[in-house]
Design a protein around this motif. Structure first.
Motif, PDB file in Angstrom:
ATOM      1  N   GLY A  12       0.788  -1.221   0.000  1.00  0.00           N
ATOM      2  CA  GLY A  12       0.000   0.000   0.000  1.00  0.00           C
ATOM      3  C   GLY A  12       0.823   1.275   0.000  1.00  0.00           C
ATOM      4  N   ILE A  13       0.404   2.212   0.832  1.00  0.00           N
ATOM      5  CA  ILE A  13       1.030   3.533   0.875  1.00  0.00           C
ATOM      6  C   ILE A  13       2.503   3.434   1.272  1.00  0.00           C
ATOM      7  CG2 ILE A  13       1.032   5.740   2.113  1.00  0.00           C
ATOM      8  CD1 ILE A  13      -2.061   5.412   2.324  1.00  0.00           C
ATOM      9  N   GLY A  14       2.810   2.595   2.248  1.00  0.00           N
ATOM     10  CA  GLY A  14       4.188   2.469   2.712  1.00  0.00           C
ATOM     11  C   GLY A  14       5.123   1.976   1.629  1.00  0.00           C
ATOM     12  N   LYS A  15       4.698   0.954   0.903  1.00  0.00           N
ATOM     13  CA  LYS A  15       5.542   0.413  -0.167  1.00  0.00           C
ATOM     14  C   LYS A  15       5.672   1.411  -1.308  1.00  0.00           C
ATOM     15  CE  LYS A  15       6.220  -3.656  -3.068  1.00  0.00           C
ATOM     16  NZ  LYS A  15       5.726  -5.025  -3.405  1.00  0.00           N
ATOM     17  N   ALA A  16       4.562   2.053  -1.693  1.00  0.00           N
ATOM     18  CA  ALA A  16       4.618   3.045  -2.768  1.00  0.00           C
ATOM     19  C   ALA A  16       5.559   4.187  -2.412  1.00  0.00           C
ATOM     20  CB  ALA A  16       3.212   3.584  -3.049  1.00  0.00           C
ATOM     21  N   THR A  17       5.574   4.577  -1.141  1.00  0.00           N
ATOM     22  CA  THR A  17       6.453   5.659  -0.700  1.00  0.00           C
ATOM     23  C   THR A  17       7.910   5.207  -0.711  1.00  0.00           C
ATOM     24  OG1 THR A  17       4.667   6.538   0.675  1.00  0.00           O
ATOM     25  CG2 THR A  17       6.895   7.321   1.138  1.00  0.00           C
ATOM     26  N   ALA A  18       8.152   3.968  -0.297  1.00  0.00           N
ATOM     27  CA  ALA A  18       9.522   3.436  -0.347  1.00  0.00           C
ATOM     28  C   ALA A  18      10.054   3.478  -1.777  1.00  0.00           C
ATOM     29  CB  ALA A  18       9.544   2.012   0.195  1.00  0.00           C
ATOM     30  N   LEU A  19       9.238   3.060  -2.731  1.00  0.00           N
ATOM     31  CA  LEU A  19       9.656   3.061  -4.135  1.00  0.00           C
ATOM     32  C   LEU A  19       9.844   4.484  -4.654  1.00  0.00           C
ATOM     33  CD1 LEU A  19       7.275   0.240  -5.429  1.00  0.00           C
ATOM     34  CD2 LEU A  19       9.759   0.079  -5.139  1.00  0.00           C
ATOM     35  N   ARG A  20       8.976   5.384  -4.234  1.00  0.00           N
ATOM     36  CA  ARG A  20       9.057   6.788  -4.680  1.00  0.00           C
ATOM     37  C   ARG A  20      10.357   7.427  -4.221  1.00  0.00           C
ATOM     38  NH1 ARG A  20       9.472  11.446  -6.259  1.00  0.00           N
ATOM     39  NH2 ARG A  20       7.782  12.954  -6.580  1.00  0.00           N
ATOM     40  N   ASP A  75      16.682  11.194   8.256  1.00  0.00           N
ATOM     41  CA  ASP A  75      16.228  12.554   7.999  1.00  0.00           C
ATOM     42  C   ASP A  75      14.711  12.686   8.082  1.00  0.00           C
ATOM     43  OD1 ASP A  75      18.828  13.956   6.965  1.00  0.00           O
ATOM     44  OD2 ASP A  75      18.736  12.037   5.903  1.00  0.00           O
ATOM     45  N   VAL A  76      14.009  11.610   7.738  1.00  0.00           N
ATOM     46  CA  VAL A  76      12.548  11.636   7.716  1.00  0.00           C
ATOM     47  C   VAL A  76      12.008  10.358   8.339  1.00  0.00           C
ATOM     48  CG1 VAL A  76      10.473  11.677   6.255  1.00  0.00           C
ATOM     49  CG2 VAL A  76      12.460  13.066   5.637  1.00  0.00           C
ATOM     50  N   LEU A  77      10.998  10.516   9.181  1.00  0.00           N
ATOM     51  CA  LEU A  77      10.232   9.377   9.701  1.00  0.00           C
ATOM     52  C   LEU A  77       8.828   9.457   9.124  1.00  0.00           C
ATOM     53  CD1 LEU A  77       9.482   7.015  11.617  1.00  0.00           C
ATOM     54  CD2 LEU A  77       9.012   8.748  13.377  1.00  0.00           C
ATOM     55  N   LEU A  78       8.403   8.381   8.478  1.00  0.00           N
ATOM     56  CA  LEU A  78       7.030   8.286   8.001  1.00  0.00           C
ATOM     57  C   LEU A  78       6.288   7.284   8.871  1.00  0.00           C
ATOM     58  CD1 LEU A  78       4.683   8.811   6.047  1.00  0.00           C
ATOM     59  CD2 LEU A  78       5.623   7.007   4.581  1.00  0.00           C
ATOM     60  N   ASN A  79       5.398   7.781   9.721  1.00  0.00           N
ATOM     61  CA  ASN A  79       4.556   6.924  10.553  1.00  0.00           C
ATOM     62  C   ASN A  79       3.323   6.528   9.743  1.00  0.00           C
ATOM     63  OD1 ASN A  79       5.824   6.701  13.216  1.00  0.00           O
ATOM     64  ND2 ASN A  79       5.546   8.918  13.348  1.00  0.00           N
ATOM     65  N   ASN A  80       3.419   5.369   9.106  1.00  0.00           N
ATOM     66  CA  ASN A  80       2.384   4.915   8.187  1.00  0.00           C
ATOM     67  C   ASN A  80       1.626   3.692   8.689  1.00  0.00           C
ATOM     68  OD1 ASN A  80       1.105   4.363   5.421  1.00  0.00           O
ATOM     69  ND2 ASN A  80       2.421   2.565   5.685  1.00  0.00           N
ATOM     70  N   ALA A  81       2.250   2.868   9.532  1.00  0.00           N
ATOM     71  CA  ALA A  81       1.622   1.611   9.969  1.00  0.00           C
ATOM     72  C   ALA A  81       0.299   1.881  10.684  1.00  0.00           C
ATOM     73  CB  ALA A  81       2.571   0.852  10.898  1.00  0.00           C
ATOM     74  N   GLY A  82      -0.703   1.096  10.356  1.00  0.00           N
ATOM     75  CA  GLY A  82      -2.001   1.254  11.005  1.00  0.00           C
ATOM     76  C   GLY A  82      -3.050   0.393  10.337  1.00  0.00           C
ATOM     77  N   TYR A  83      -4.218   0.333  10.945  1.00  0.00           N
ATOM     78  CA  TYR A  83      -5.337  -0.407  10.364  1.00  0.00           C
ATOM     79  C   TYR A  83      -6.628   0.218  10.877  1.00  0.00           C
ATOM     80  CZ  TYR A  83      -6.281  -2.842  14.787  1.00  0.00           C
ATOM     81  OH  TYR A  83      -6.607  -3.132  16.089  1.00  0.00           O
ATOM     82  N   GLY A  84      -7.749  -0.211  10.314  1.00  0.00           N
ATOM     83  CA  GLY A  84      -9.035   0.361  10.675  1.00  0.00           C
ATOM     84  C   GLY A  84      -9.942  -0.629  11.375  1.00  0.00           C
ATOM     85  N   ALA A  85     -10.412  -0.291  12.558  1.00  0.00           N
ATOM     86  CA  ALA A  85     -11.393  -1.105  13.281  1.00  0.00           C
ATOM     87  C   ALA A  85     -12.760  -0.441  13.161  1.00  0.00           C
ATOM     88  CB  ALA A  85     -11.004  -1.257  14.745  1.00  0.00           C
ATOM     89  N   ASP A 224       3.217  10.587  -3.623  1.00  0.00           N
ATOM     90  CA  ASP A 224       3.597  11.875  -4.194  1.00  0.00           C
ATOM     91  C   ASP A 224       3.310  13.020  -3.218  1.00  0.00           C
ATOM     92  OD1 ASP A 224       4.518  10.786  -6.547  1.00  0.00           O
ATOM     93  OD2 ASP A 224       2.654  11.120  -7.663  1.00  0.00           O
ATOM     94  N   VAL A 225       2.198  12.922  -2.484  1.00  0.00           N
ATOM     95  CA  VAL A 225       1.868  13.962  -1.497  1.00  0.00           C
ATOM     96  C   VAL A 225       2.860  13.917  -0.336  1.00  0.00           C
ATOM     97  CG1 VAL A 225       0.118  14.765   0.136  1.00  0.00           C
ATOM     98  CG2 VAL A 225      -0.558  14.032  -2.155  1.00  0.00           C
ATOM     99  N   ILE A 226       3.256  12.720   0.064  1.00  0.00           N
ATOM    100  CA  ILE A 226       4.267  12.589   1.118  1.00  0.00           C
ATOM    101  C   ILE A 226       5.577  13.232   0.667  1.00  0.00           C
ATOM    102  CG2 ILE A 226       5.697  10.927   2.385  1.00  0.00           C
ATOM    103  CD1 ILE A 226       3.175   9.051   2.293  1.00  0.00           C
ATOM    104  N   TRP A 227       5.954  12.989  -0.572  1.00  0.00           N
ATOM    105  CA  TRP A 227       7.155  13.632  -1.136  1.00  0.00           C
ATOM    106  C   TRP A 227       7.034  15.152  -1.057  1.00  0.00           C
ATOM    107  CZ3 TRP A 227      11.939  12.378  -2.692  1.00  0.00           C
ATOM    108  CH2 TRP A 227      12.640  13.280  -3.501  1.00  0.00           C
ATOM    109  N   GLN A 228       5.864  15.653  -1.411  1.00  0.00           N
ATOM    110  CA  GLN A 228       5.610  17.095  -1.341  1.00  0.00           C
ATOM    111  C   GLN A 228       5.723  17.602   0.089  1.00  0.00           C
ATOM    112  OE1 GLN A 228       1.634  18.184  -2.535  1.00  0.00           O
ATOM    113  NE2 GLN A 228       1.919  20.342  -2.035  1.00  0.00           N
TER     114      GLN A 228
END
Length: 270
Positions: A12-20, A75-85, A224-228
Motif C-alpha cells: 500500500g502507501i508504505g511500499k509506494a512511498t519506499a519506491l518513490r 532525515d525523515v520518519l514516516l509513521n504509516n503503519a495502522g489499520y481500521g477497526a 507523491d503527497v508525502i514527497w511534497q
C-alpha cells in the motif's frame, strides 16, 4: 544522501512511498512486521528492510538503531503503519479496543520517541504522520478508527509547536479512499449477531462506503503527497491526498455539524 524510515512498508502507501523515495535517490529503511514480505524492496539499491512492529517497543528501538548504523542518519520518519477497526463499540472486546489504539496512536508515539533523540542531536528532521479524511470526518461504526485518527491530528499539531524550535518539522497527510488492502488484512470489522439493533446502521455503512470508494486513488498518489510534504519549505502542516479528500474536507470545513452530518445521513439512506 538523505534517509527515510517508513513503518508499514510491506504494501500500500508504505511500499509506494519506499519506491518513490528510492527512485529519487534516497536511502530507505523499509520496516514491517514480517521482513520476508519486503524481499522485492530489499533487492533494490539503498533499501534496507528490517522488522518493526509498532506494538513492540524493543523492535522499534532495534530498527531505528539498525537504520542509523546502516545509513548514518535518519532525515525523515514516516509513521504509516495502522489499520481500521469498524463496528459497533459493544462488539469490541477491551483487547481489540486497545489493539486499535496501540497500533494507530501509541505505536506512532513510540516510534517518534525512538527517532527524536537522533533528530534533536542533528537539529533537523521531518516527521510525517499518516492521518486520514477520517481524522476530520467520521463515518458510522467508526468509533475506534476515527478516535485514533482524530488523536493523530491533535498530537501532530501539538508536536509541531514542540519540535519546530529544534529544527524538526511535523507534517500530517490526510488520504481519502485509496486502492490498498484497507478492506482486507488492514480492516477489523466487529459485529456480534446478538446486537441486531445495529443492523440497519451496518447496512447503511456498507452503502456509504460503496459510494465513497467508487473511485479510489492509487497509493502512488499518497506517495507523491508525502514527497511534497517532506520537501515543503514553509510551515504548512496538513496535506490532503486524493480528489475525494479535497472535496470532503472542504465541505466539512465550510459546513456546520448539523449540515454535514445530515448530508452523510442522506448518503447512508439513499
Amino acid at each position: 544522501m538523505k534517509t527515510i524510515l517508513i513503518t508499514g512498508a510491506s504494501s500500500g502507501i508504505g511500499k509506494a512511498t519506499a519506491l518513490r523515495f528510492q527512485s529519487d535517490g534516497w536511502n530507505v529503511i523499509a520496516t514491517m512486521r514480517d521482513p520476508a514480505a519486503g524481499s522485492d524492496l530489499a533487492a533494490l539499491d539503498n533499501v534496507h528492510v528490517t522488522r518493526l512492529d509498532v506494538t513492540d517497543t524493543g523492535a522499534i528501538t532495534a530498527a531505528v538503531a539498525e537504520g542509523i548504523a546502516r545509513f548514518g542518519r535518519i532525515d525523515v520518519l514516516l509513521n504509516n503503519a495502522g489499520y481500521g477497526a469498524y463496528g459497533a463499540l459493544e462488539a469490541f472486546s477491551t483487547e481489540r479496543i486497545r489493539r486499535q489504539f496501540d497500533t494507530n496512536v501509541i505505536g506512532l508515539l513510540e516510534t517518534t520517541k525512538a527517532v527524536l533523540p537522533h533528530m534533536r542531536a542533528n537539529r533537523s528532521g521531518t516527521i510525517v504522520n499518516i492521518s486520514s479524511i477520517g481524522g476530520q470526518i467520521t463515518f458510522p461504526l467508526g468509533t475506534l478508527y476515527h478516535g485514533t485518527k482524530f488523536a493523530v491530528e491533535g498530537l501532530s499539531e501539538a508536536l509541531h509547536y514542540e519540535l519546530e524550535p529544534l529544527g524538526i518539522r511535523v507534517r500530517i497527510v490526510e488520504p481519502g479512499m485509496i486502492k490498498t488492502d484497507f478492506g482486507g488484512r488492514s480492516f477489523d470489522f466487529a459485529m456480534d449477531e446478538t446486537l441486531s439493533d445495529y443492523g440497519q446502521t451496518a447496512e447503511a455503512m456498507g452503502r456509504l462506503f460503496g459510494k465513497l470508494a467508487s473511485d479510489p486513488s492509487a497509493p502512488e498518489v499518497v506517495a507523491d503527497v508525502i514527497w511534497q510534504a517532506v520537501n515543503e519549505t514553509g510551515d504548512r502542516l496538513r496535506f490532503r491526498a486524493g480528489a475525494d479528500a479535497e472535496v470532503l474536507l472542504d465541505d466539512r470545513k465550510a459546513e456546520d455539524d448539523e449540515s454535514f452530518i445530515g448530508r452523510i445521513k442522506d448518503l447512508m439512506g439513499s
